[in-house]
Design an enzyme around this catalytic site. Structure first.
Site, PDB file in Angstrom:
ATOM      1  N   GLU A 167       0.795  -1.231   0.000  1.00  0.00           N
ATOM      2  CA  GLU A 167       0.000   0.000   0.000  1.00  0.00           C
ATOM      3  C   GLU A 167       0.831   1.286   0.000  1.00  0.00           C
ATOM      4  O   GLU A 167       0.666   2.143   0.866  1.00  0.00           O
ATOM      5  CB  GLU A 167      -0.984  -0.028   1.184  1.00  0.00           C
ATOM      6  CG  GLU A 167      -1.883  -1.257   1.115  1.00  0.00           C
ATOM      7  CD  GLU A 167      -2.916  -1.326   2.246  1.00  0.00           C
ATOM      8  OE1 GLU A 167      -2.835  -0.521   3.195  1.00  0.00           O
ATOM      9  OE2 GLU A 167      -3.801  -2.192   2.164  1.00  0.00           O
ATOM     10  N   HIS A 244     -10.045  -5.919  -2.922  1.00  0.00           N
ATOM     11  CA  HIS A 244     -11.103  -5.758  -1.910  1.00  0.00           C
ATOM     12  C   HIS A 244     -12.239  -4.969  -2.567  1.00  0.00           C
ATOM     13  O   HIS A 244     -12.230  -3.737  -2.586  1.00  0.00           O
ATOM     14  CB  HIS A 244     -10.560  -5.025  -0.679  1.00  0.00           C
ATOM     15  CG  HIS A 244      -9.581  -5.844   0.101  1.00  0.00           C
ATOM     16  ND1 HIS A 244      -9.936  -7.025   0.726  1.00  0.00           N
ATOM     17  CD2 HIS A 244      -8.251  -5.673   0.345  1.00  0.00           C
ATOM     18  CE1 HIS A 244      -8.865  -7.532   1.326  1.00  0.00           C
ATOM     19  NE2 HIS A 244      -7.839  -6.746   1.100  1.00  0.00           N
ATOM     20  N   GLU A 273      -5.906 -10.506  -2.431  1.00  0.00           N
ATOM     21  CA  GLU A 273      -6.739 -10.408  -1.217  1.00  0.00           C
ATOM     22  C   GLU A 273      -8.217 -10.286  -1.583  1.00  0.00           C
ATOM     23  O   GLU A 273      -8.960  -9.486  -1.002  1.00  0.00           O
ATOM     24  CB  GLU A 273      -6.311  -9.199  -0.366  1.00  0.00           C
ATOM     25  CG  GLU A 273      -4.838  -9.186  -0.012  1.00  0.00           C
ATOM     26  CD  GLU A 273      -4.436  -8.029   0.904  1.00  0.00           C
ATOM     27  OE1 GLU A 273      -5.310  -7.384   1.522  1.00  0.00           O
ATOM     28  OE2 GLU A 273      -3.218  -7.770   0.995  1.00  0.00           O
ATOM     29  N   ASP A 275     -11.978 -10.145  -1.954  1.00  0.00           N
ATOM     30  CA  ASP A 275     -13.287 -10.348  -1.334  1.00  0.00           C
ATOM     31  C   ASP A 275     -14.249  -9.337  -1.945  1.00  0.00           C
ATOM     32  O   ASP A 275     -13.827  -8.324  -2.504  1.00  0.00           O
ATOM     33  CB  ASP A 275     -13.266 -10.298   0.209  1.00  0.00           C
ATOM     34  CG  ASP A 275     -12.569  -9.102   0.827  1.00  0.00           C
ATOM     35  OD1 ASP A 275     -12.410  -8.069   0.136  1.00  0.00           O
ATOM     36  OD2 ASP A 275     -12.203  -9.181   2.018  1.00  0.00           O
TER      37      ASP A 275
HETATM   38  C1  XIL Z   1      -6.291  -7.226   7.559  1.00  0.00           C
HETATM   39  C2  XIL Z   1      -6.513  -8.510   8.345  1.00  0.00           C
HETATM   40  O1  XIL Z   1      -7.296  -9.401   7.581  1.00  0.00           O
HETATM   41  C3  XIL Z   1      -7.199  -8.198   9.653  1.00  0.00           C
HETATM   42  O2  XIL Z   1      -7.306  -9.365  10.461  1.00  0.00           O
HETATM   43  C4  XIL Z   1      -6.413  -7.139  10.399  1.00  0.00           C
HETATM   44  O3  XIL Z   1      -7.110  -6.777  11.572  1.00  0.00           O
HETATM   45  C5  XIL Z   1      -6.209  -5.921   9.529  1.00  0.00           C
HETATM   46  O4  XIL Z   1      -5.578  -6.308   8.326  1.00  0.00           O
HETATM   47  N1  XIL Z   1      -5.014  -5.032   3.144  1.00  0.00           N
HETATM   48  C6  XIL Z   1      -3.977  -5.806   3.527  1.00  0.00           C
HETATM   49  C7  XIL Z   1      -4.172  -6.812   4.612  1.00  0.00           C
HETATM   50  O5  XIL Z   1      -2.916  -5.785   2.906  1.00  0.00           O
HETATM   51  O6  XIL Z   1      -3.011  -6.995   5.367  1.00  0.00           O
HETATM   52  C8  XIL Z   1      -5.315  -6.452   5.508  1.00  0.00           C
HETATM   53  O7  XIL Z   1      -5.527  -7.534   6.402  1.00  0.00           O
HETATM   54  C9  XIL Z   1      -6.544  -6.149   4.694  1.00  0.00           C
HETATM   55  C10 XIL Z   1      -6.294  -4.977   3.796  1.00  0.00           C
END
Ligand code: XIL
Length: 483
Positions: A167, A244, A273, A275
């Site tokens: 990020e 996301h 990641e 979802d």
């Molecule tokens: C999230 C985890 O899933 C949670 O359990 C934690 O509380 C916060 O982080 N982007 C990312 C991940 O790169 O590391 C994040 O994971 C979600 C957003």
């Protein structure tokens, strides 16, 4: 097999236990629904692997005691990502004191299921211990390099990829003013990648971000960064697109073309990641929209040769991070809170090339596997246990299943119970194993799905025993008892 010394093997007592059992369908209780029975579904990873990609899931240490959860995690996916346990606040909570227990647990789980690990993450502004954010600017680079060196060295050779930098961008494409950027400018990214390469020469090194999935200012900024790093010869292997997504915000613009332009720079790309959240409550219309999002992501990755795989950010709503972060939103994953498959699962399954039976439609996706029963089967379980001390040892089990019926078995699942005191130590060969308590489920791989009429197939695994050794007492093949 454990890495026992040669001495341990030389003292072992070698027994060969052969158990052959034959059963006729007539001997077992009636099985309902034979006419709609069909082969076991391939897993999402098997489907993806047939197209040269992996299909993975994030996971997290507190969930690993949930055996119903780990059974699916271990069987359905070819890759896992630790959701938290390799982040800076876990791995180096105080300066130069490293903690790898939780990350190691995820790596060892992956090994036991023949899964690859995407390691996540080395340099990120979040989940960063306060000692880092309060360092004098002049000490940040050394602290960052030390962190990368220690952590990436610890996992060297054990992980497929590292999200080295996570990020780095703001939404408008400017660099995020993190402690790292403030100390080193944008050059911290190249410095971090070089330190990671030196520590682990084999892991694929990634930069990972969100809202870069489709074209736009933020994705353009990532593209410019990636081009410039490649031009400078900085060790960068791939770009991670978090994915996301939220159905109320629309699907990312031109996702496939966006992935392709990064691939054209000579980089791997991965959906890291994924979802797809919605405003709760969940309903059929939202599920249908969510399903199209999952389909579109899979299609985009399949269409881009250098898209290496897709990781969902955990697989079940039971353990999704969404509700705790996005108030009033959730239901983002393909399995629900009860670990039942949702329409999103079916969408992914189909997009990956899976064939869904139309003879037994189900509103919640393909019905639980009801593989075609054979009319007879024979199991030979041949184990070689050895003793390493009083009442403890290991064993290698080789299993041969013969289909004694006149028609082929297409897709198979062999179930049996390990006697108490026995465990699988690795996931074995020629089958996928799921273990829940003592219950073992061995499922075919794509290349040995068919057992011809009067043909047989062999597979096996290594295990440990304690107490005294015995072999499993009974087996079922596609839910038909083989004894
Ligand atoms: C999230 C985890 O899933 C949670 O359990 C934690 O509380 C916060 O982080 N982007 C990312 C991940 O790169 O590391 C994040 O994971 C979600 C957003």
């Amino acid at each position: 097999m454990s890495s026992s010394s040669a001495g341990a093997f030389s003292t072992r007592t070698r027994l060969i236990l052969i158990m052959g059992v034959t059963a006729a369908l007539a001997a077992v209780s009636p099985i309902a629904g034979l006419s709609t029975a069909r082969a076991a579904d391939p897993t999402l990873h098997q489907l993806a692997a047939a197209k040269g990609k992996y299909f993975g899931s994030a996971t997290d240490n507190p969930e690993l005691t949930d055996t119903a959860y780990t059974a699916i995690l271990g069987s359905e996916f070819g890759q896992i990502t630790p959701g938290n346990s390799m982040k800076w606040d876990t791995t180096e909570p105080t300066r130069n004191t490293f903690a790898f227990t939780k990350g190691d647990a995820v790596v060892s789980l992956a090994k036991s299921h023949n899964q690859i690990v995407r390691a996540h993450t080395l340099v990120w502004h979040n989940q960063l211990p306060s000692w880092v954010s309060s360092l004098p600017t002049t000490e940040v680079q050394a602290a960052m390099e030390n962190h990368i060196t220690q952590v990436a060295t610890h996992y060297a050779g054990q992980v497929y990829a590292w999200d080295v930098v996570n990020e780095p961008f703001n939404e408008d494409g400017t660099f995020r003013t993190s402690v790292f950027y403030n100390a080193m400018g944008s050059g911290y990214i190249a410095t971090a990648l070089r330190a990671a390469r030196a520590a682990d020469p084999t892991a694929k090194l990634y930069i990972n971000d969100y809202n870069t999935d489709g074209t736009g200012a933020k994705a353009d900024a990532m593209y410019n960064l990636a081009s410039s790093l490649k031009a400078q010869g900085v060790p960068l292997d791939g770009i991670g697109f978090q994915g996301h997504l939220a159905i109320q915000y629309g699907f990312p613009t031109n996702m496939q073309a966006n992935l392709q332009r990064f691939a054209d720079l000579g980089l791997d790309v991965a959906i890291t990641e994924l979802d797809v959240r919605m405003i709760l409550p969940r309903d059929a219309t939202k599920d249908a929209t969510q399903s199209t999002y999952y389909t579109n992501v899979v299609n985009a990755c399949l269409a881009v040769n250098r898209c290496v795989g897709i990781t969902i950010w955990d697989y079940t709503d039971k353990y999704s991070w969404v509700p705790s972060v996005f108030s009033g939103q959730g239901a983002a994953l393909p399995w629900d809170e009860n670990l039942a498959k949702k329409p999103a699962y079916t969408a992914i399954f189909k997009a990956l090339g899976g064939i869904v039976s139309t003879s037994s439609p189900s509103p919640s996706g393909p019905s639980p596997s009801t593989p075609a029963p054979p009319t007879g089967c024979k199991v030979v379980y041949s184990a070689s246990p050895w003793t390493e001390g009083t009442g403890v040892g290991g064993f290698t089990a080789n299993i041969t299943v013969t289909n004694t019926s006149a028609t082929p078995v297409s897709g198979w699942t062999l179930r049996f119970s390990l006697p108490s005191g026995q465990t699988l130590t690795q996931s074995g060969w020629n089958a996928t194993y799921a273990v829940s308590g003592q219950a073992v489920t061995a499922t075919n791989l794509s290349y040995n799905a068919t057992i011809p009429a009067n043909g047989s197939t062999s597979f096996g695994f290594n295990g440990r025993w304690s107490g005294s050794y015995s072999s499993p007492a009974a087996f079922t093949l596609n839910n038909v008892t083989c004894s």
